[in-house]
Design an enzyme around this catalytic site. Structure first.
Site, short mmCIF file in Angstrom:
data_model
loop_
_atom_site.label_atom_id
_atom_site.label_comp_id
_atom_site.label_asym_id
_atom_site.label_seq_id
_atom_site.Cartn_x
_atom_site.Cartn_y
_atom_site.Cartn_z
N ARG A 246 0.83 -1.21 0.00
CA ARG A 246 0.00 0.00 0.00
C ARG A 246 0.87 1.26 0.00
NH1 ARG A 246 -4.48 0.74 4.59
NH2 ARG A 246 -2.65 1.21 5.85
N LYS B 150 -2.56 7.20 1.16
CA LYS B 150 -2.31 7.48 2.60
C LYS B 150 -1.24 8.56 2.65
CE LYS B 150 -1.99 4.79 6.86
NZ LYS B 150 -2.92 5.58 7.64
N GLU C 166 -15.85 6.62 6.48
CA GLU C 166 -14.94 5.97 7.44
C GLU C 166 -14.71 6.91 8.62
OE1 GLU C 166 -11.05 5.40 5.65
OE2 GLU C 166 -11.17 7.33 4.63
N1 PXG Z 1 -9.03 4.99 7.30
C1 PXG Z 1 -8.12 5.96 7.49
C2 PXG Z 1 -8.43 7.33 7.02
C3 PXG Z 1 -6.90 5.67 8.10
O1 PXG Z 1 -6.00 6.64 8.27
C4 PXG Z 1 -7.63 3.37 8.34
C5 PXG Z 1 -8.82 3.74 7.70
C6 PXG Z 1 -7.42 1.95 8.74
O2 PXG Z 1 -6.45 1.35 7.91
P1 PXG Z 1 -5.53 0.13 8.43
O3 PXG Z 1 -4.76 -0.24 7.25
O4 PXG Z 1 -4.70 0.68 9.55
O5 PXG Z 1 -6.46 -0.92 8.87
C7 PXG Z 1 -6.65 4.36 8.55
C8 PXG Z 1 -5.37 4.00 9.22
C9 PXG Z 1 -1.84 7.17 13.07
C10 PXG Z 1 -2.36 5.96 12.41
O6 PXG Z 1 -0.77 7.10 13.67
C11 PXG Z 1 -3.31 6.06 11.42
C12 PXG Z 1 -3.79 4.91 10.83
C13 PXG Z 1 -3.32 3.69 11.20
C14 PXG Z 1 -2.35 3.59 12.19
C15 PXG Z 1 -1.88 4.73 12.81
O7 PXG Z 1 -2.49 8.20 13.01
N2 PXG Z 1 -4.74 5.06 9.86
#
Ligand code: PXG
Length: 290
Positions: free
Chosen positions: A54, A150, A183
């Site tokens: 990703r 991301k 989300e």
């Molecule tokens: N939506 C958004 C907008 C995110 O930023 C997820 C869904 C979940 O994705 P994953 O792949 O983690 O299942 C995210 C994930 C942080 C931090 O430090 C942010 C995320 C994940 C881990 C840490 O802000 N975002």
């Protein structure tokens, strides 16, 4: 007391206090870059390949060349964890556009910077429930800043997060440009209605979460019915169960939205099964110490 772990920057390690980047880095000046948040459990990095894939896809979308192969990148993450003697960890990977001029042209930034931060992270919700609001800030349109990237530009989510803070809840649920559920600010959302698990599809302008896919797979393994389709606010209000998924949040039961109780206000039976099964598989990753 939190320990001071060494930080990887462009192939070298720095003590936390000395881990710095230039103020001319476009990651700082413009939010020009991409990132990943990854977890390690019991000495294994969870879904490392998926996170790296990703990361490289996000980078490709913004024409950012990561100056390391995927294999070397994974090695650098494992090395950083080893160096810091971590087994249960949060891994934050940042690729910034690098040093450039005071102008937003990315072609004037010769080399991207790679940063790997590792730290211990408490489980955010284990044994706890989440509350949320529907944010008035909507998610970026796919034709503006596609949420599938991301990127370091998280101001859209931060604006929603401020709304959640002001409302005294854990999360803000963002709607997309069509007014359907998108989300959370850092997690994906699922509802359960009449035994069917529902989550918004990629077309709903979401980040395709790695944990979201894990939950889809876990549901299929349990022969639970799962569909990816748009969810309205009305459907969320009337859901039997709801939960968030994310690397930080893991699987967090969502029991209250805008002061309305979801289901009976407790984690539902399907949410509980998924949490239990997630706990079983989360330690099955790429070993740090082999
Ligand atoms: N939506 C958004 C907008 C995110 O930023 C997820 C869904 C979940 O994705 P994953 O792949 O983690 O299942 C995210 C994930 C942080 C931090 O430090 C942010 C995320 C994940 C881990 C840490 O802000 N975002």
């Amino acid at each position: 007391m939190s320990k001071e772990y060494d930080v990887y920057i462009d192939g070298k390690y720095y003590p936390k206090k000395e881990a710095k980047i230039s103020v001319f880095d476009h990651g700082f000046l413009y939010g020009d870059g991409v990132f990943e948040g990854i977890r390690a459990y019991e000495g294994c990095v969870f879904k490392l390949n998926e996170h790296i894939d990703r990361l490289y896809e996000s980078a490709k979308s913004i024409e950012l060349i990561i100056p390391l192969s995927k294999e070397d990148f994974k090695k650098a993450i494992l090395e950083t964890l080893k160096r810091n003697n971590l087994k249960d960890a949060y891994i934050r990977v940042v690729i910034s556009r690098g040093i450039g001029t005071l102008g937003l042209n990315p072609t004037l930034c010769p080399k991207a910077s790679i940063i790997i931060i590792t730290d211990y992270l408490e489980p955010l919700y284990e044994g706890k429930n989440a509350t949320a609001i529907i944010a008035s800030t909507s998610r970026n349109s796919v034709t503006a800043l596609n949420p599938m990237i991301k990127s370091l530009n998280y101001l859209n989510n931060i604006l929603a997060r401020i709304e959640a803070n002001k409302a005294g809840v854990n999360e803000a649920i963002m709607l997309n440009q069509n007014g359907t559920i998108c989300e959370g600010t850092g997690d994906n959302i699922f509802i359960v209605k009449a035994g069917i698990i529902i989550t918004p599809p990629s077309a709903a302008a979401i980040l395709l979460g790695i944990t979201r896919q894990v939950v889809i797979d876990l549901a299929k393994d349990e022969s639970l019915k799962i569909v990816e389709r748009s969810i309205t606010v009305h459907e969320l209000n009337n859901a039997d169960e709801a939960f968030f998924t994310g690397t930080a949040a893991e699987i967090a039961p969502l029991v209250n939205v805008d002061g309305r109780v979801i289901g009976n206000g407790e984690p539902g039976p399907i949410t509980r099964i998924l949490i239990e099964n997630f706990k079983k598989i989360r330690k099955c990753g790429i070993p740090i110490y082999s």
